[in-house]
Write a protein that holds these residues in place. Structure first.
Motif, short mmCIF file in Angstrom:
data_model
loop_
_atom_site.label_atom_id
_atom_site.label_comp_id
_atom_site.label_asym_id
_atom_site.label_seq_id
_atom_site.Cartn_x
_atom_site.Cartn_y
_atom_site.Cartn_z
N ILE A 1 0.93 -1.16 -0.06
CA ILE A 1 0.11 -0.10 -0.14
C ILE A 1 0.84 1.32 -0.13
O ILE A 1 2.03 1.23 0.49
CB ILE A 1 -1.01 -0.02 1.23
CG1 ILE A 1 -1.74 -1.21 1.24
CG2 ILE A 1 -1.82 1.09 1.19
CD1 ILE A 1 -2.51 -1.62 0.02
N SER A 2 0.38 2.36 -0.42
CA SER A 2 1.18 3.59 -0.52
C SER A 2 1.52 3.99 0.84
O SER A 2 0.80 3.58 2.08
CB SER A 2 0.24 4.72 -1.06
OG SER A 2 -0.16 4.48 -2.44
N GLY A 3 2.56 4.49 0.90
CA GLY A 3 3.18 4.85 2.54
C GLY A 3 4.07 3.67 2.62
O GLY A 3 4.41 3.58 4.10
N LYS A 4 4.56 2.64 1.84
CA LYS A 4 5.47 1.73 2.06
C LYS A 4 4.85 0.70 3.09
O LYS A 4 5.53 0.15 4.16
CB LYS A 4 6.61 2.43 2.70
CG LYS A 4 7.63 2.91 1.60
CD LYS A 4 8.77 3.47 2.05
CE LYS A 4 9.51 4.34 1.01
NZ LYS A 4 10.78 4.89 1.26
N LYS A 5 3.48 0.63 3.04
CA LYS A 5 2.92 -0.39 4.05
C LYS A 5 2.76 -1.82 3.48
O LYS A 5 2.39 -1.73 2.25
CB LYS A 5 1.51 0.33 4.67
CG LYS A 5 1.82 1.52 5.50
CD LYS A 5 2.34 0.89 6.82
CE LYS A 5 2.40 1.95 7.72
NZ LYS A 5 2.90 1.52 8.92
N ALA A 6 2.49 -2.76 4.23
CA ALA A 6 2.04 -4.18 3.32
C ALA A 6 1.22 -4.71 4.46
O ALA A 6 1.31 -4.65 5.59
CB ALA A 6 3.37 -5.14 3.50
N VAL A 7 0.02 -5.13 3.86
CA VAL A 7 -1.16 -5.73 4.56
C VAL A 7 -1.44 -7.27 3.96
O VAL A 7 -1.18 -7.46 2.66
CB VAL A 7 -2.37 -4.95 4.39
CG1 VAL A 7 -2.06 -3.47 5.36
CG2 VAL A 7 -2.87 -4.73 3.28
N THR A 8 -1.74 -8.16 4.74
CA THR A 8 -2.22 -9.42 4.38
C THR A 8 -3.63 -9.78 4.96
O THR A 8 -4.03 -9.49 6.03
CB THR A 8 -1.01 -10.30 4.55
OG1 THR A 8 -0.83 -10.55 6.08
CG2 THR A 8 0.16 -10.12 4.10
N GLY A 9 -4.29 -10.69 4.11
CA GLY A 9 -5.39 -10.99 4.58
C GLY A 9 -6.46 -11.89 3.66
O GLY A 9 -5.90 -11.92 2.39
N ILE A 10 -7.46 -11.96 3.83
CA ILE A 10 -8.49 -12.78 2.99
C ILE A 10 -9.11 -11.88 2.18
O ILE A 10 -9.81 -10.91 2.78
CB ILE A 10 -9.39 -13.87 3.76
CG1 ILE A 10 -8.28 -14.90 4.57
CG2 ILE A 10 -10.30 -14.48 2.78
CD1 ILE A 10 -9.21 -15.62 5.45
N LEU A 11 -9.31 -11.82 0.93
CA LEU A 11 -9.91 -11.03 0.04
C LEU A 11 -11.55 -11.24 0.30
O LEU A 11 -11.96 -12.20 -0.15
CB LEU A 11 -9.71 -11.07 -1.35
CG LEU A 11 -10.51 -10.15 -2.40
CD1 LEU A 11 -10.06 -8.71 -1.86
CD2 LEU A 11 -10.09 -10.29 -3.60
N ILE A 12 -12.38 -10.34 0.89
CA ILE A 12 -13.80 -10.56 1.16
C ILE A 12 -14.65 -10.06 0.07
O ILE A 12 -15.76 -10.74 -0.11
CB ILE A 12 -14.04 -9.97 2.51
CG1 ILE A 12 -13.17 -10.68 3.63
CG2 ILE A 12 -15.60 -10.20 2.83
CD1 ILE A 12 -13.50 -12.00 3.96
N TYR B 1 -6.01 5.43 8.21
CA TYR B 1 -4.68 5.61 8.11
C TYR B 1 -4.52 6.54 6.82
O TYR B 1 -5.01 6.37 5.74
CB TYR B 1 -4.09 4.17 7.95
CG TYR B 1 -2.60 4.32 7.70
CD1 TYR B 1 -1.57 4.73 8.55
CD2 TYR B 1 -2.06 4.16 6.34
CE1 TYR B 1 -0.41 4.87 8.20
CE2 TYR B 1 -0.74 4.48 6.05
CZ TYR B 1 0.12 4.48 6.83
OH TYR B 1 1.26 4.73 6.44
N THR B 2 -3.72 7.50 6.95
CA THR B 2 -3.19 8.43 5.86
C THR B 2 -1.95 8.41 5.51
O THR B 2 -1.44 8.40 4.43
CB THR B 2 -3.81 9.78 6.17
OG1 THR B 2 -3.00 10.39 7.48
CG2 THR B 2 -5.22 10.05 6.32
N SER B 3 -1.01 8.35 6.72
CA SER B 3 0.31 8.35 6.37
C SER B 3 1.41 8.02 7.60
O SER B 3 0.76 8.35 8.66
CB SER B 3 1.13 9.74 5.60
OG SER B 3 0.77 10.56 6.85
N GLY B 4 2.65 7.94 7.61
CA GLY B 4 3.39 7.67 8.50
C GLY B 4 3.05 6.55 9.54
O GLY B 4 2.51 5.60 8.83
#
Length: 224
Positions: free
Chosen positions: A17-28, A96-99
């Motif tokens: 995701i933008s902001g150098k974030k990574a998320v994992t999960g089940i696509l609902i 969440y927006t940034s940082g």
């Protein structure tokens, strides 16, 4: 995007995701401009504009049990960011927006390119729709910071709102504001003007600085 991912519903995904974030999960679920991911605890409503890349995880790469309950926001027709924001009015959510800092509170109004968010920490905030990275609804029996009604009343912001963030900032001339949670000291000052998509701020030492609107994620008032 919706057609691309429709066959992946129920799969485990990893998204950058933008902001150098990574998320994992089940696509609902997947909508016109938003997708819903369940990370084992929360439902994340993620605008697809902020998804840089994604891939399907192998079964043994991560363990996430499927949710026992339906997504927090009910929708009868096509899913979209604006519809989710409308459904979230008055509900406690995390955004969440940034940082590294999430914001907790509730949406009070939704305009053309921004929405108004009430935080018990920052009070009334203006959030750019373009910079919203994700939204997580609280479970029904939780409140931010464990605050009661006397500390966190569900009341709309008592300010006159313009349809666009640009016009709203023009109306705020003379107001002392904090941009992007004050991530750097020059983002705090009195609004002097808005011209050619740049906000002119007068700093504490009465220097004039100019901030590009495209990089304004959040605005909150220093005295409200």
């Amino acid at each position: 995007m919706k057609k691309l991912l429709s066959n992946s519903i129920g799969e485990k995904l990893k998204l950058k995701i933008s902001g150098k974030k990574a998320v994992t999960g089940i696509l609902i679920d997947i909508g016109s401009d938003i997708l819903v991911l369940f990370d084992g605890k929360d439902y994340l409503y993620i605008p697809t504009a902020h998804v840089h890349d994604m891939h399907v995880l192998e079964t043994d790469e991560i363990t996430i049990n499927p949710p026992n309950e339906s997504p927090n926001f009910e929708h009868q027709d096509s899913l979209s960011l604006r519809k989710i924001l409308n459904s979230s009015k008055g509900m406690f959510i995390e955004i969440y927006t940034s940082g590294n800092q999430a914001l907790h509170g509730y949406v009070t109004s939704i305009m053309n390119n921004y929405f108004v968010f009430y935080s018990p920490v920052y009070k009334t905030m203006l959030i750019s729709l373009y910079h919203l990275k994700w939204l997580i609804p609280y479970v029904s029996d939780l409140r931010p910071y464990g605050l009661g009604n006397e500390k966190l009343p569900l009341i709309p912001a008592n300010i006159s709102l313009a349809r666009s963030l640009e016009v709203q900032i023009e109306k705020m001339a003379g107001e002392l504001i904090i941009i992007n949670l004050g991530e750097y000291y020059q983002a705090i000052g009195k609004v002097a003007s808005l011209e050619n998509n740049f906000i002119e701020l007068v700093t504490a030492k009465q220097d004039n600085i100019f901030i590009n609107m495209q990089h304004v994620k959040t605005i909150h008032f220093a005295n409200k």
